[in-house]
Enzyme design. Structure first.
Site, PDB file in Angstrom:
ATOM      1  N   SER A 266     -11.046   5.533   0.766  1.00 10.20           N
ATOM      2  CA  SER A 266     -10.537   6.143   0.930  1.00 10.20           C
ATOM      3  C   SER A 266      -8.824   5.700   0.667  1.00 10.20           C
ATOM      4  O   SER A 266      -9.118   4.381   0.229  1.00 10.20           O
ATOM      5  CB  SER A 266     -10.240   6.724   2.761  1.00 10.20           C
ATOM      6  OG  SER A 266     -10.180   6.394   3.180  1.00 10.20           O
ATOM      7  N   HIS A 267      -7.877   6.284   0.537  1.00  7.84           N
ATOM      8  CA  HIS A 267      -5.933   6.145   0.627  1.00  7.84           C
ATOM      9  C   HIS A 267      -6.426   4.759   0.818  1.00  7.84           C
ATOM     10  O   HIS A 267      -5.309   3.971   0.961  1.00  7.84           O
ATOM     11  CB  HIS A 267      -6.004   7.420   1.187  1.00  7.84           C
ATOM     12  CG  HIS A 267      -4.205   6.705   0.983  1.00  7.84           C
ATOM     13  ND1 HIS A 267      -3.247   6.612  -0.745  1.00  7.84           N
ATOM     14  CD2 HIS A 267      -3.287   6.814   2.016  1.00  7.84           C
ATOM     15  CE1 HIS A 267      -1.856   6.128  -0.575  1.00  7.84           C
ATOM     16  NE2 HIS A 267      -1.793   6.670   1.417  1.00  7.84           N
ATOM     17  N   PHE A 268      -6.558   4.378   2.146  1.00 10.31           N
ATOM     18  CA  PHE A 268      -6.201   3.886   3.786  1.00 10.31           C
ATOM     19  C   PHE A 268      -8.033   2.001   3.834  1.00 10.31           C
ATOM     20  O   PHE A 268      -8.244   3.160   4.365  1.00 10.31           O
ATOM     21  CB  PHE A 268      -6.347   4.309   5.378  1.00 10.31           C
ATOM     22  CG  PHE A 268      -5.146   4.955   5.577  1.00 10.31           C
ATOM     23  CD1 PHE A 268      -3.911   4.085   5.463  1.00 10.31           C
ATOM     24  CD2 PHE A 268      -5.129   6.876   4.932  1.00 10.31           C
ATOM     25  CE1 PHE A 268      -2.343   4.559   5.590  1.00 10.31           C
ATOM     26  CE2 PHE A 268      -3.371   6.875   5.421  1.00 10.31           C
ATOM     27  CZ  PHE A 268      -2.580   6.004   5.319  1.00 10.31           C
TER      28      PHE A 268
ATOM     29  N   GLN B 228       0.771  -1.742   0.744  1.00  5.81           N
ATOM     30  CA  GLN B 228      -0.078   0.160  -0.232  1.00  5.81           C
ATOM     31  C   GLN B 228       0.989   1.002  -0.146  1.00  5.81           C
ATOM     32  O   GLN B 228       1.557   0.803   0.690  1.00  5.81           O
ATOM     33  CB  GLN B 228      -0.794  -0.152   1.634  1.00  5.81           C
ATOM     34  CG  GLN B 228      -2.427   0.987   0.703  1.00  5.81           C
ATOM     35  CD  GLN B 228      -2.644   2.217   1.956  1.00  5.81           C
ATOM     36  OE1 GLN B 228      -0.627   2.232   2.546  1.00  5.81           O
ATOM     37  NE2 GLN B 228      -2.702   3.130   1.645  1.00  5.81           N
TER      38      GLN B 228
ATOM     39  N   ASP C  36      -9.384   7.676  -3.474  1.00  3.10           N
ATOM     40  CA  ASP C  36      -7.882   8.459  -2.907  1.00  3.10           C
ATOM     41  C   ASP C  36      -7.568   9.618  -3.463  1.00  3.10           C
ATOM     42  O   ASP C  36      -7.906   9.607  -4.651  1.00  3.10           O
ATOM     43  CB  ASP C  36      -6.474   7.392  -3.130  1.00  3.10           C
ATOM     44  CG  ASP C  36      -5.828   7.185  -2.910  1.00  3.10           C
ATOM     45  OD1 ASP C  36      -5.316   8.513  -2.266  1.00  3.10           O
ATOM     46  OD2 ASP C  36      -4.998   6.268  -2.990  1.00  3.10           O
TER      47      ASP C  36
END
Length: 295
Positions: free
Chosen positions: A274-276, A112, A248
């Protein structure tokens, strides 16, 4: 019956360990049993292996899962920037030595964000280690630079060092961390605040933001590597699972779609996240991973 339950609990509970690599204490989380398929999980900016806690818990009963903190991140040693080279090349070398030290002979690689350029360096150098790739919001193509990546590029192109520094400082602030974790989530109330509060706690340690700034500046060293990684994809054709948060702001959906240009044995799943992504979708992503590995 009680004995069996206790044995299973002992076997799958996450363990916190450290190992010496080049004189540095590298912290890592490990769960599952070693005789099962191994998954190495490499975290992103500006986080740590803590980001994988939920997905590791979902996977531990069926696999051997292991997630290190890079030097300067999480609970690993964090020497000063004057005493250690914080570059993607050097951190990748440390993680490669970590792989050898914990005797990971062949494994699935989950990456990631920063984990992409760190993990892809290892994969391209030692393809025999990689049984498959699991890619979560990590770029290896010029397609897919999102709003924030374009903003960073604009500051650099304009030689606006003040603007770049201010934006970097925002990303490392509590408000910036919250936006990275909560922004674009389907339901921010689903996300445990511990994720961004833990990142913030690590960043508030002495010297931590200087380390992150050094790595942030060095990120451009990854772009010349893209052709090398793409050649690895084309040549070795590792089976690949893409799981991607569409919202993201660093890496857009196009970044996840781009892997299909070179990889033939690939499946992709995009989430409204989201990004996470794993903050919100750990169980769903874990099920995708199980199906992918067990095929």
């Amino acid at each position: 019956m009680e004995t069996n339950i206790l044995e299973k609990t002992t076997r799958t509970r996450e363990k916190s360990k450290t190992i010496d690599i080049n004189g540095l204490s590298i912290f890592y989380r490990e769960a599952g049993t070693e005789h099962k398929e191994s998954i190495l999980l490499l975290h992103g900016f500006p986080s740590s292996s803590f980001m994988f806690k939920d997905v590791m818990a979902e996977l531990a009963s069926e696999y051997h899962v292991i997630a290190p903190d890079y030097p300067g991140f999480g609970l690993s040693d964090a020497p000063k920037t004057t005493d250690f080279e914080y570059s993607f090349d050097n951190v990748s070398n440390i993680i490669e030595k970590f792989v050898d030290a914990v005797k990971l002979d062949a494994f699935y690689l989950l990456v990631q964000d920063y984990g992409g350029p760190i993990g892809f360096r290892i994969a391209a150098k030692r393809p025999e280690l990689i049984k498959g790739l699991i890619i979560q919001n990590a770029n290896a193509y010029v397609e897919g630079f999102g709003e924030w990546a374009a903003k960073i590029g604009g500051f650099k192109e304009a030689n606006d060092l003040e603007g770049l520094n201010n934006f970097k400082n925002y990303l490392l602030s509590l408000e910036g961390l919250k936006e990275q974790h909560l922004g674009g989530a389907t339901d921010p109330e689903n996300i445990d605040p511990s994720y961004y509060l833990m990142d913030n706690a690590f960043l508030n340690r002495e010297g931590a933001k200087e380390i992150q700034t050094t790595m942030f500046i060095n990120y451009s060293s990854n772009f010349p590597k893209y052709k090398e990684w793409q050649n690895y994809f084309r040549t070795h054709q590792p089976k690949t699972l893409v799981v991607w948060g569409e919202n993201d702001k660093f890496f857009s959906k196009a970044g996840g779609e781009a892997y299909t240009k070179d990889l033939k044995n690939i499946e992709s799943h995009f989430f409204i996240g989201s990004h996470f992504l794993l903050d919100e979708y750990a169980p769903e992503v874990a099920e995708k991973i199980k199906t992918f590995i067990n095929k």
